[in-house]
Design a protein around this motif. Structure first.
Motif, PDB file in Angstrom:
ATOM      1  N   THR A 179      79.989  50.285 -47.374  1.00 18.03           N
ATOM      2  CA  THR A 179      81.397  50.684 -47.350  1.00 18.03           C
ATOM      3  C   THR A 179      82.194  49.777 -46.415  1.00 18.03           C
ATOM      4  O   THR A 179      83.308  49.352 -46.753  1.00 18.03           O
ATOM      5  CB  THR A 179      81.533  52.148 -46.905  1.00 18.03           C
ATOM      6  N   GLU A 183      85.156  47.156 -47.454  1.00 18.49           N
ATOM      7  CA  GLU A 183      86.475  47.277 -46.833  1.00 18.49           C
ATOM      8  C   GLU A 183      86.959  45.917 -46.331  1.00 18.49           C
ATOM      9  O   GLU A 183      88.139  45.598 -46.442  1.00 18.49           O
ATOM     10  CB  GLU A 183      86.408  48.276 -45.676  1.00 18.49           C
ATOM     11  N   LYS A 199      77.748  50.939 -55.711  1.00 16.66           N
ATOM     12  CA  LYS A 199      77.669  52.400 -55.837  1.00 16.66           C
ATOM     13  C   LYS A 199      77.586  53.071 -54.469  1.00 16.66           C
ATOM     14  O   LYS A 199      78.216  54.114 -54.239  1.00 16.66           O
ATOM     15  CB  LYS A 199      76.464  52.775 -56.692  1.00 16.66           C
ATOM     16  N   SER A 223      78.859  51.876 -51.738  1.00 17.98           N
ATOM     17  CA  SER A 223      80.177  51.771 -51.111  1.00 17.98           C
ATOM     18  C   SER A 223      81.159  52.768 -51.711  1.00 17.98           C
ATOM     19  O   SER A 223      82.022  53.300 -51.008  1.00 17.98           O
ATOM     20  CB  SER A 223      80.716  50.345 -51.227  1.00 17.98           C
ATOM     21  N   ARG A 224      81.047  53.055 -52.997  1.00 20.53           N
ATOM     22  CA  ARG A 224      81.910  54.073 -53.606  1.00 20.53           C
ATOM     23  C   ARG A 224      81.593  55.455 -53.057  1.00 20.53           C
ATOM     24  O   ARG A 224      82.493  56.271 -52.836  1.00 20.53           O
ATOM     25  CB  ARG A 224      81.747  54.078 -55.135  1.00 20.53           C
ATOM     26  N   ILE A 225      80.321  55.744 -52.834  1.00 24.87           N
ATOM     27  CA  ILE A 225      79.945  57.024 -52.225  1.00 24.87           C
ATOM     28  C   ILE A 225      80.554  57.120 -50.835  1.00 24.87           C
ATOM     29  O   ILE A 225      81.108  58.149 -50.450  1.00 24.87           O
ATOM     30  CB  ILE A 225      78.405  57.156 -52.166  1.00 24.87           C
ATOM     31  N   GLU A 273      83.234  55.614 -49.724  1.00 22.49           N
ATOM     32  CA  GLU A 273      84.691  55.735 -49.806  1.00 22.49           C
ATOM     33  C   GLU A 273      85.118  57.146 -50.172  1.00 22.49           C
ATOM     34  O   GLU A 273      86.037  57.705 -49.591  1.00 22.49           O
ATOM     35  CB  GLU A 273      85.247  54.778 -50.858  1.00 22.49           C
ATOM     36  N   ARG A 274      84.469  57.706 -51.150  1.00 20.84           N
ATOM     37  CA  ARG A 274      84.899  59.000 -51.679  1.00 20.84           C
ATOM     38  C   ARG A 274      84.452  60.185 -50.841  1.00 20.84           C
ATOM     39  O   ARG A 274      85.105  61.216 -50.811  1.00 20.84           O
ATOM     40  CB  ARG A 274      84.397  59.161 -53.114  1.00 20.84           C
ATOM     41  N   LEU A 275      83.326  60.049 -50.183  1.00 16.64           N
ATOM     42  CA  LEU A 275      82.794  61.158 -49.381  1.00 16.64           C
ATOM     43  C   LEU A 275      82.816  60.829 -47.893  1.00 16.64           C
ATOM     44  O   LEU A 275      81.956  61.289 -47.149  1.00 16.64           O
ATOM     45  CB  LEU A 275      81.363  61.477 -49.819  1.00 16.64           C
ATOM     46  N   SER A 276      83.790  60.046 -47.448  1.00 17.33           N
ATOM     47  CA  SER A 276      83.768  59.554 -46.070  1.00 17.33           C
ATOM     48  C   SER A 276      83.743  60.659 -45.003  1.00 17.33           C
ATOM     49  O   SER A 276      83.048  60.490 -43.998  1.00 17.33           O
ATOM     50  CB  SER A 276      84.923  58.594 -45.828  1.00 17.33           C
ATOM     51  N   TYR A 313      82.275  63.575 -45.152  1.00 14.81           N
ATOM     52  CA  TYR A 313      80.913  64.118 -45.167  1.00 14.81           C
ATOM     53  C   TYR A 313      79.904  63.098 -44.653  1.00 14.81           C
ATOM     54  O   TYR A 313      78.951  63.452 -43.952  1.00 14.81           O
ATOM     55  CB  TYR A 313      80.536  64.574 -46.571  1.00 14.81           C
TER      56      TYR A 313
END
Length: 95
Positions: free
Chosen positions: A31, A35, A68, A70-72, A74-77, A79
């Protein structure tokens, strides 16, 4: 003389808390890298094709895996951040 006790060291793959720690570190690293450079995991996409969405079939290999992760991140930052804090307390005080 006491019987010899053999100590075995386990790999991070087989120890659950180490596996979670490695997974969280991978997610945070991917992630952070994405960024810094948003196209780092896009592979061989031509610059003129950057405006169009990249199909998921091109997200293969290590680059796709890192994308994938990094998307996790980004979306669940929130948590992921909470999980990192919990794992830090676990590693520092309980392990």
């Amino acid at each position: 003389t006491p019987p010899s006790v053999s100590t075995t060291t386990m790999s991070a793959i087989f120890d659950f808390s180490s596996l979670i720690t490695v997974l969280l570190l991978l997610i945070c690293t991917c992630t952070y890298l994405r960024e810094l450079r948003p196209t780092i995991f896009d592979g061989t996409v031509a610059p003129e094709d950057m405006n169009q969405p990249i199909p998921l079939s091109k997200r293969v290999g290590i680059g796709g895996f890192c994308w994938k992760l990094s998307r996790i991140g980004e979306r669940l930052s929130p948590y992921i951040g909470a999980s990192c804090a919990i794992m830090a307390v676990h590693v520092l005080f309980f392990k």
